[in-house]
Structure formats: structure tokens, C-alpha cells
Design an enzyme around this catalytic site. Structure first.
Site, PDB file in Angstrom:
ATOM      1  N   MET A 179    -129.280 -66.310 -55.587  1.00 16.20           N
ATOM      2  CA  MET A 179    -128.487 -67.219 -54.733  1.00 16.20           C
ATOM      3  C   MET A 179    -128.664 -66.855 -53.264  1.00 16.20           C
ATOM      4  O   MET A 179    -128.648 -65.666 -52.924  1.00 16.20           O
ATOM      5  CB  MET A 179    -127.011 -67.090 -55.099  1.00 16.20           C
ATOM      6  N   HIS A 225    -133.579 -67.901 -62.306  1.00 15.44           N
ATOM      7  CA  HIS A 225    -132.933 -69.157 -61.905  1.00 15.44           C
ATOM      8  C   HIS A 225    -132.708 -69.115 -60.392  1.00 15.44           C
ATOM      9  O   HIS A 225    -131.774 -68.475 -59.916  1.00 15.44           O
ATOM     10  CB  HIS A 225    -131.596 -69.263 -62.677  1.00 15.44           C
ATOM     11  N   GLY A 250    -123.021 -65.426 -69.372  1.00 17.24           N
ATOM     12  CA  GLY A 250    -122.768 -64.295 -68.487  1.00 17.24           C
ATOM     13  C   GLY A 250    -121.487 -63.592 -68.850  1.00 17.24           C
ATOM     14  O   GLY A 250    -121.475 -62.601 -69.597  1.00 17.24           O
ATOM     15  N   SER A 251    -120.372 -64.126 -68.359  1.00 21.00           N
ATOM     16  CA  SER A 251    -119.091 -63.431 -68.533  1.00 21.00           C
ATOM     17  C   SER A 251    -118.720 -63.257 -70.013  1.00 21.00           C
ATOM     18  O   SER A 251    -118.138 -62.237 -70.383  1.00 21.00           O
ATOM     19  CB  SER A 251    -117.988 -64.176 -67.784  1.00 21.00           C
ATOM     20  N   ASP A 274    -126.516 -73.639 -69.026  1.00 14.84           N
ATOM     21  CA  ASP A 274    -126.016 -72.506 -68.246  1.00 14.84           C
ATOM     22  C   ASP A 274    -124.649 -72.811 -67.648  1.00 14.84           C
ATOM     23  O   ASP A 274    -124.511 -73.738 -66.860  1.00 14.84           O
ATOM     24  CB  ASP A 274    -127.046 -72.230 -67.133  1.00 14.84           C
ATOM     25  N   GLY A 275    -123.662 -72.005 -68.049  1.00 16.97           N
ATOM     26  CA  GLY A 275    -122.335 -72.100 -67.447  1.00 16.97           C
ATOM     27  C   GLY A 275    -121.254 -72.343 -68.476  1.00 16.97           C
ATOM     28  O   GLY A 275    -121.283 -73.330 -69.196  1.00 16.97           O
ATOM     29  N   GLY A 276    -120.325 -71.393 -68.561  1.00 14.15           N
ATOM     30  CA  GLY A 276    -119.176 -71.565 -69.449  1.00 14.15           C
ATOM     31  C   GLY A 276    -119.505 -71.502 -70.932  1.00 14.15           C
ATOM     32  O   GLY A 276    -118.773 -72.048 -71.763  1.00 14.15           O
ATOM     33  N   HIS A 301    -131.462 -63.621 -67.954  1.00 18.42           N
ATOM     34  CA  HIS A 301    -131.262 -64.658 -66.948  1.00 18.42           C
ATOM     35  C   HIS A 301    -130.877 -64.015 -65.612  1.00 18.42           C
ATOM     36  O   HIS A 301    -129.859 -63.328 -65.510  1.00 18.42           O
ATOM     37  CB  HIS A 301    -130.168 -65.608 -67.435  1.00 18.42           C
ATOM     38  N   MET A 336    -131.417 -70.404 -57.088  1.00 16.26           N
ATOM     39  CA  MET A 336    -130.437 -71.319 -56.477  1.00 16.26           C
ATOM     40  C   MET A 336    -130.587 -71.138 -54.973  1.00 16.26           C
ATOM     41  O   MET A 336    -129.732 -70.543 -54.303  1.00 16.26           O
ATOM     42  CB  MET A 336    -129.027 -70.964 -56.952  1.00 16.26           C
ATOM     43  N   ASP A 358    -129.926 -64.696 -61.791  1.00 17.11           N
ATOM     44  CA  ASP A 358    -129.432 -65.730 -60.875  1.00 17.11           C
ATOM     45  C   ASP A 358    -129.652 -65.331 -59.422  1.00 17.11           C
ATOM     46  O   ASP A 358    -129.003 -64.410 -58.922  1.00 17.11           O
ATOM     47  CB  ASP A 358    -127.931 -65.946 -61.106  1.00 17.11           C
ATOM     48  N   GLY A 395    -123.324 -71.348 -58.753  1.00 16.72           N
ATOM     49  CA  GLY A 395    -122.817 -70.471 -57.693  1.00 16.72           C
ATOM     50  C   GLY A 395    -122.013 -69.289 -58.192  1.00 16.72           C
ATOM     51  O   GLY A 395    -122.051 -68.222 -57.587  1.00 16.72           O
ATOM     52  N   PHE A 396    -121.298 -69.493 -59.283  1.00 18.52           N
ATOM     53  CA  PHE A 396    -120.408 -68.428 -59.749  1.00 18.52           C
ATOM     54  C   PHE A 396    -120.386 -68.345 -61.272  1.00 18.52           C
ATOM     55  O   PHE A 396    -120.459 -69.365 -61.953  1.00 18.52           O
ATOM     56  CB  PHE A 396    -118.973 -68.685 -59.257  1.00 18.52           C
ATOM     57  N   GLY A 397    -120.238 -67.120 -61.767  1.00 18.15           N
ATOM     58  CA  GLY A 397    -120.008 -66.931 -63.196  1.00 18.15           C
ATOM     59  C   GLY A 397    -118.533 -67.174 -63.506  1.00 18.15           C
ATOM     60  O   GLY A 397    -117.707 -67.312 -62.602  1.00 18.15           O
ATOM     61  N   GLY A 398    -118.231 -67.271 -64.779  1.00 20.58           N
ATOM     62  CA  GLY A 398    -116.835 -67.331 -65.217  1.00 20.58           C
ATOM     63  C   GLY A 398    -116.152 -68.673 -65.049  1.00 20.58           C
ATOM     64  O   GLY A 398    -114.920 -68.755 -65.087  1.00 20.58           O
ATOM     65  N   SER A 418    -126.753 -63.664 -68.661  1.00 22.43           N
ATOM     66  CA  SER A 418    -126.850 -63.657 -67.199  1.00 22.43           C
ATOM     67  C   SER A 418    -126.430 -62.304 -66.651  1.00 22.43           C
ATOM     68  O   SER A 418    -125.297 -61.859 -66.821  1.00 22.43           O
ATOM     69  CB  SER A 418    -125.969 -64.760 -66.611  1.00 22.43           C
ATOM     70  N   MET A 471    -127.282 -77.491 -65.923  1.00 20.41           N
ATOM     71  CA  MET A 471    -126.117 -76.718 -65.495  1.00 20.41           C
ATOM     72  C   MET A 471    -124.852 -77.339 -66.088  1.00 20.41           C
ATOM     73  O   MET A 471    -124.605 -78.540 -65.922  1.00 20.41           O
ATOM     74  CB  MET A 471    -126.000 -76.703 -63.964  1.00 20.41           C
TER      75      MET A 471
HETATM   76  C1  DX5 Z   1    -123.936 -69.857 -62.150  1.00 18.42           C
HETATM   77  C2  DX5 Z   1    -125.063 -69.161 -62.813  1.00 18.42           C
HETATM   78  C3  DX5 Z   1    -124.819 -68.752 -64.212  1.00 18.42           C
HETATM   79  C4  DX5 Z   1    -123.666 -67.812 -64.427  1.00 18.42           C
HETATM   80  C5  DX5 Z   1    -123.171 -68.054 -65.816  1.00 18.42           C
HETATM   81  O1  DX5 Z   1    -124.392 -70.428 -60.989  1.00 18.42           O
HETATM   82  O2  DX5 Z   1    -126.214 -69.969 -62.813  1.00 18.42           O
HETATM   83  O3  DX5 Z   1    -126.003 -68.247 -64.816  1.00 18.42           O
HETATM   84  O4  DX5 Z   1    -123.989 -66.466 -64.253  1.00 18.42           O
HETATM   85  O5  DX5 Z   1    -122.003 -67.355 -65.992  1.00 18.42           O
HETATM   86  P1  DX5 Z   1    -120.951 -67.726 -67.142  1.00 18.42           P
HETATM   87  O6  DX5 Z   1    -121.644 -67.607 -68.458  1.00 18.42           O
HETATM   88  O7  DX5 Z   1    -119.884 -66.695 -66.940  1.00 18.42           O
HETATM   89  O8  DX5 Z   1    -120.467 -69.135 -66.884  1.00 18.42           O
HETATM   90 ZN    ZN Z   2    -127.959 -69.285 -63.942  1.00 23.79          ZN
END
Ligand code: DX5
Ligand code: ZN
Length: 214
Positions: free
Chosen positions: A36, A65, A195-196, A173-175, A32, A67, A34, A140-143, A7, A135
């Protein structure tokens, strides 16, 4: 072997060229992106111009993606820069029409579900989906921390895709990190978004290889 879609939300945009080179050299499968809108999710990111600009610098397919609220309004715009274009089941568009709208551009379609949505709710749309995105955090947020409940959804979708004789891919996607990625792959995920974990690591090349080897 799992496919990896890092991401870009967690990227250092001024070092994009270097990052793309590392991704290309290490076999990253998709990028990827994102998108938003500050309405569907409580955060804003980037849109078509940024994705187009990244696309000009790499051959890696763009996994977009969305959102955003009522995404059908923007499908034709994003189709110019996406290779796979996904939107949320919960975002207020006619799901069947929007999936068909995406495919009409000759690109791949993806339907995404939030943690609150049951996998059964999208079973009827699977024949129109090249990929489904589960999901594993609130969008909404990474990390954020991985939600283990998402694994059961991946399993249910995998079984249904098989039952319908489809080749729809499952993305999660996520974590995603070195602890959660093997669980997602074991549940049936084909594509891992990270992502992170990837972009925050000291050695991005090694982290890409580690995740892709699962
Ligand atoms: C969150 C995004 C993800 C995000 C993933 O809404 O859709 O793609 O960037 O980030 P990590 O891998 O850090 O959870
Ligand atoms: Zn995403």
C-alpha cells in the site's frame, strides 16, 4: 478444495519464521503480500525489501497485491520477488500493457477490482490474466466486514472465464472467515485470502486446515 493465501498484513513480523513453518506444514498455497502506498489506499504497508526477505525463508509462492497508483512504474521491481503479481484495474495504468509487462518477466499476472468496479469491465482482459482478484472489502485495511455483493461478481467472472475457455483463477480478498469462505467457494472462488481470521486465531494450524478443507 479451496486454495488459501493468508495475508501477511496481519502477521507478527517478529514471529515470521514460526508462522512460515506452520503454513508450510499445513499446505498453505500462497502468501498474500499487501503493498500500500498511502495514495491509492489510505494506508501504507511494505515494499520489495520486506517481500524479498520473507521469500528467502520459504518456498511458498508470493502472491503480491499492489494497492498503488500507476503500478506500471513498479512492475519491474516487484517482479523480482513476486510469483503472482497483481494490480488494480482502477489504479491508472494501461491495463493490457501492464498485464503483458508482468508476464514478460515469466511470472503470473493478476488483475484486481475494487467493490465499485463491475466484473464486465475486465472481461476483455481475462485472456491476459492468470488470476483475477475480487475485493470483498474496500482495499486498505485488514479486519473489515465481508461485502456479500462480491459473490455475484465472482459468479459472473466464473461464467465468463468458462465461456472464454480460460483457466484463470478467481481470488477473493477481505472479510474471509468460516462463515463467508463457504459462500465464496460456492460462488466459484478458487483462492481465498484471509488475514485477521487466520493470523488472529489462537490455533493458526487448525484455522488453515479448516479453510483449506472447504
Ligand atoms: C485489504 C487487503 C487484504 C487484507 C485482508 O486491503 O487487501 O488482503 O489484509 O484482511 P482480512 O482477511 O482481515 O479482511
Ligand atoms: Zn490483499
Amino acid at each position: 478444495m479451496a486454495m488459501l493465501s493468508p495475508s501477511v498484513l496481519s502477521a507478527d513480523f517478529l514471529r515470521m519464521d514460526e508462522m512460515l513453518k506452520t503454513f508450510e506444514e499445513n499446505g498453505v498455497d500462497m502468501l498474500h503480500m499487501d503493498v500500500m502506498d498511502g495514495n491509492f489506499v489510505p494506508n501504507m504497508s511494505f515494499g520489495v525489501p520486506v517481500i524479498e526477505s520473507v521469500k528467502r525463508h520459504t518456498k511458498i509462492p508470493m502472491d503480491v497485491h499492489l494497492m498503488i497508483d500507476r503500478p506500471h512504474r513498479y512492475i519491474d521491481d516487484f517482479a523480482s520477488c513476486a510469483d503472482i503479481l497483481g494490480f488494480h484495474f482502477e489504479a491508472g495504468s494501461d491495463v493490457e500493457a501492464t498485464l503483458k509487462q508482468i508476464r514478460s518477466h515469466g511470472i503470473k499476472s493478476c488483475l484486481t477490482i475494487k467493490p465499485c468496479t463491475k466484473p464486465e469491465d475486465i472481461f476483455t482482459y481475462l485472456p491476459l490474466c492468470d488470476m483475477v482478484l475480487v475485493m470483498s472489502v474496500e482495499p486498505g485495511f485488514g479486519g473489515q466486514k465481508f461485502m456479500p455483493e462480491s459473490l455475484k461478481k465472482v459468479e459472473a467472472l466464473k461464467a465468463e472465464i468458462k465461456r472464454q475457455g480460460l483457466s484463470t483463477l478467481i481470488e477473493i480478498d477481505g472479510g474471509i472467515n468460516k462463515e463467508t469462505a463457504p459462500l465464496a467457494v460456492a460462488a466459484g472462488a478458487d483462492v481465498l485470502v484471509a488475514g485477521s481470521y487466520v493470523l488472529g486465531s489462537k490455533d493458526i494450524a487448525a484455522t488453515v486446515k479448516e479453510i483449506k478443507s472447504l
